[in-house]
Design a protein around this motif. Structure first.
Motif, mmCIF file in Angstrom:
data_model
loop_
_atom_site.group_PDB
_atom_site.id
_atom_site.type_symbol
_atom_site.label_atom_id
_atom_site.label_comp_id
_atom_site.label_asym_id
_atom_site.label_seq_id
_atom_site.Cartn_x
_atom_site.Cartn_y
_atom_site.Cartn_z
ATOM 1 N N GLU A 1 6.525 9.334 -9.692
ATOM 2 C CA GLU A 1 7.536 8.889 -8.727
ATOM 3 C C GLU A 1 7.141 9.330 -7.314
ATOM 4 N N VAL A 2 7.158 8.378 -6.398
ATOM 5 C CA VAL A 2 6.907 8.699 -4.989
ATOM 6 C C VAL A 2 8.238 9.149 -4.397
ATOM 7 N N ILE A 3 8.286 10.373 -3.918
ATOM 8 C CA ILE A 3 9.520 10.950 -3.377
ATOM 9 C C ILE A 3 9.649 10.638 -1.888
ATOM 10 N N THR A 4 8.574 10.843 -1.137
ATOM 11 C CA THR A 4 8.587 10.519 0.294
ATOM 12 C C THR A 4 7.269 9.852 0.669
ATOM 13 N N GLY A 5 7.340 9.039 1.692
ATOM 14 C CA GLY A 5 6.167 8.328 2.184
ATOM 15 C C GLY A 5 6.571 6.960 2.672
ATOM 16 N N SER A 6 5.697 5.994 2.465
ATOM 17 C CA SER A 6 6.019 4.627 2.872
ATOM 18 C C SER A 6 5.219 3.634 2.045
ATOM 19 N N TRP B 1 -4.137 5.107 -4.869
ATOM 20 C CA TRP B 1 -3.518 5.519 -3.612
ATOM 21 C C TRP B 1 -2.813 6.862 -3.716
ATOM 22 N N ILE B 2 -2.339 7.219 -4.902
ATOM 23 C CA ILE B 2 -1.661 8.516 -5.041
ATOM 24 C C ILE B 2 -2.582 9.582 -5.643
ATOM 25 N N GLY B 3 -3.871 9.252 -5.772
ATOM 26 C CA GLY B 3 -4.855 10.241 -6.211
ATOM 27 C C GLY B 3 -4.937 10.436 -7.716
ATOM 28 N N ILE C 1 0.852 -1.184 0.000
ATOM 29 C CA ILE C 1 0.000 0.000 0.000
ATOM 30 C C ILE C 1 0.890 1.237 0.000
ATOM 31 N N ILE C 2 0.656 2.136 -0.941
ATOM 32 C CA ILE C 2 1.442 3.367 -1.021
ATOM 33 C C ILE C 2 0.809 4.418 -0.125
ATOM 34 N N GLU C 3 1.599 4.948 0.800
ATOM 35 C CA GLU C 3 1.198 6.083 1.627
ATOM 36 C C GLU C 3 2.168 7.205 1.294
ATOM 37 N N ALA C 4 1.827 7.982 0.288
ATOM 38 C CA ALA C 4 2.736 9.008 -0.234
ATOM 39 C C ALA C 4 2.503 10.352 0.441
ATOM 40 N N THR C 5 3.602 11.009 0.776
ATOM 41 C CA THR C 5 3.506 12.386 1.267
ATOM 42 C C THR C 5 4.001 13.369 0.210
#
Length: 131
Positions: free
Chosen positions: A100-105, A67-69, A31-35
């Protein structure tokens, strides 16, 4: 520079990652939890994307986009003969290569274990008790 681009948390990378925590039987998709998410232009290579289509878990890619909208950027399922449809391949290219997901988990769907993403690089290392 090339090595850092390969390691960065693009959705093509995400599509192939799974949780290997001891005891986990269902560690995919993470599961992508992107900030922080960025879109970075990458040269379109239709042959590469076409060859990759058989390796991509499409439902996981659609879920990642959700998950990233950005769920509305892809159809729920690949179209028939998608490997030959340039419009479809460009959408798949954008999702797989340019987001690209730069920060998150990344969170294991079974254990809830979170793997941090920092500066676009996912840290999938396990603790001693998780091996």
């Amino acid at each position: 520079m090339l090595l850092s681009r390969i390691l960065n948390m693009r959705l093509i990378t995400h599509n192939m990652l799974t949780s290997h925590v001891k005891g986990v039987t269902n560690g995919y998709p993470l599961i992508i939890e992107a900030t922080e998410v960025e879109e970075k232009e990458v040269d379109f290579n239709p042959e590469f994307i076409s060859r990759m289509m058989s390796r991509i878990e499409w439902p996981a890619l659609v879920k990642a986009m959700e998950w990233i909208g950005k769920k509305d950027c892809l159809p729920e399922e690949p179209i028939e003969n998608c490997e030959k449809d340039n419009d479809f391949l460009q959408k798949a290219h954008h999702a797989l290569m340019e987001i690209e997901v730069i920060t998150g988990s990344l969170k294991c769907p079974e254990s809830g274990r979170k793997f941090p993403i920092s500066n676009g690089i996912p840290n999938m290392l396990l603790n001693e008790d998780e091996v």
